[in-house]
Design a protein around this motif. Structure first.
Motif, PDB file in Angstrom:
ATOM      1  N   GLN A  19      -4.628  -1.282   3.875  1.00 19.33           N
ATOM      2  CA  GLN A  19      -5.303  -1.898   2.732  1.00 19.33           C
ATOM      3  C   GLN A  19      -6.813  -1.653   2.813  1.00 19.33           C
TER       4      GLN A  19
ATOM      5  N   ARG B 152      -8.328   0.867   4.322  1.00 16.59           N
ATOM      6  CA  ARG B 152      -8.557   2.293   4.033  1.00 16.59           C
ATOM      7  C   ARG B 152      -8.457   2.561   2.527  1.00 16.59           C
ATOM      8  N   GLU B 153      -7.458   1.961   1.884  1.00 15.52           N
ATOM      9  CA  GLU B 153      -7.295   2.149   0.441  1.00 15.52           C
ATOM     10  C   GLU B 153      -8.499   1.602  -0.322  1.00 15.52           C
ATOM     11  N   GLN B 154      -8.984   0.424   0.066  1.00 17.25           N
ATOM     12  CA  GLN B 154     -10.138  -0.180  -0.593  1.00 17.25           C
ATOM     13  C   GLN B 154     -11.388   0.663  -0.367  1.00 17.25           C
TER      14      GLN B 154
ATOM     15  N   VAL C 265       0.882  -1.169   0.000  1.00 16.96           N
ATOM     16  CA  VAL C 265       0.000   0.000   0.000  1.00 16.96           C
ATOM     17  C   VAL C 265       0.918   1.217   0.000  1.00 16.96           C
ATOM     18  N   GLY C 266       0.889   1.950  -1.096  1.00 16.22           N
ATOM     19  CA  GLY C 266       1.790   3.096  -1.217  1.00 16.22           C
ATOM     20  C   GLY C 266       3.233   2.626  -1.157  1.00 16.22           C
TER      21      GLY C 266
ATOM     22  N   SER D 158     -11.489   3.870   0.162  1.00 19.02           N
ATOM     23  CA  SER D 158     -11.325   5.076  -0.653  1.00 19.02           C
ATOM     24  C   SER D 158     -11.693   4.797  -2.114  1.00 19.02           C
ATOM     25  N   LYS D 159     -11.271   3.649  -2.640  1.00 19.60           N
ATOM     26  CA  LYS D 159     -11.623   3.271  -4.016  1.00 19.60           C
ATOM     27  C   LYS D 159     -13.132   3.092  -4.155  1.00 19.60           C
TER      28      LYS D 159
END
Length: 135
Positions: free
Chosen positions: A100, A102-104, A53-54, A106-107
């Motif tokens: 992961q 948080r990223e999901q 992630v990043g 956000s998507k």
């Protein structure tokens, strides 16, 4: 005339090497190739699942992992020297799983906003019509 070692038989030369395998569902596995068959089914030993992630990553131990050949997108040998000098920061499993999530989220939020904006203009996204992503 085709070389008799073309295709999955060439994987025999990778036995006992440390490999990275990218799966169709987006997961990345790293482990030692212990077995392969004519369908490119793989057995990885001492495997980990690496989550990126990043600029951060975390490794989840998975042990012995059996992979159906049809789920392999990419397979390659790990360069030990480059693995030791990764331009990424290793974080704990809990931290990377949280990142992961948080990223999901956000998507998902961006997808919902785009879908709403398109609907306001009389358009529908494919996933709204029952077409899911291929993963």
């Amino acid at each position: 005339m085709a070389n008799p070692l073309d295709g999955t038989a060439e994987l025999l030369s990778e036995l006992d090497k440390k490999l990275m395998v990218l799966l169709r569902d987006g997961r990345t596995l790293i482990g030692y190739l212990r077995s392969v068959d004519q369908f490119a089914n793989l057995v990885l030993h001492k495997s980990i699942e690496r989550i990126h992630v990043g600029k951060e990553y975390g490794d989840i131990p998975r042990g012995i992992f059996i992979i159906r050949g049809e789920n392999v997108v990419l397979l390659g040998e790990i360069d030990k020297e480059k693995e030791e000098n990764l331009p990424l920061t290793e974080v704990s499993v809990d931290e990377i799983l949280d990142a992961q999530r948080r990223e999901q989220q956000s998507k998902t939020d961006r997808h919902k906003m785009l879908s709403k904006a398109l609907k306001e203009r009389g358009l529908n996204m494919l996933s709204d019509l029952g077409h899911d992503d291929m993963y």
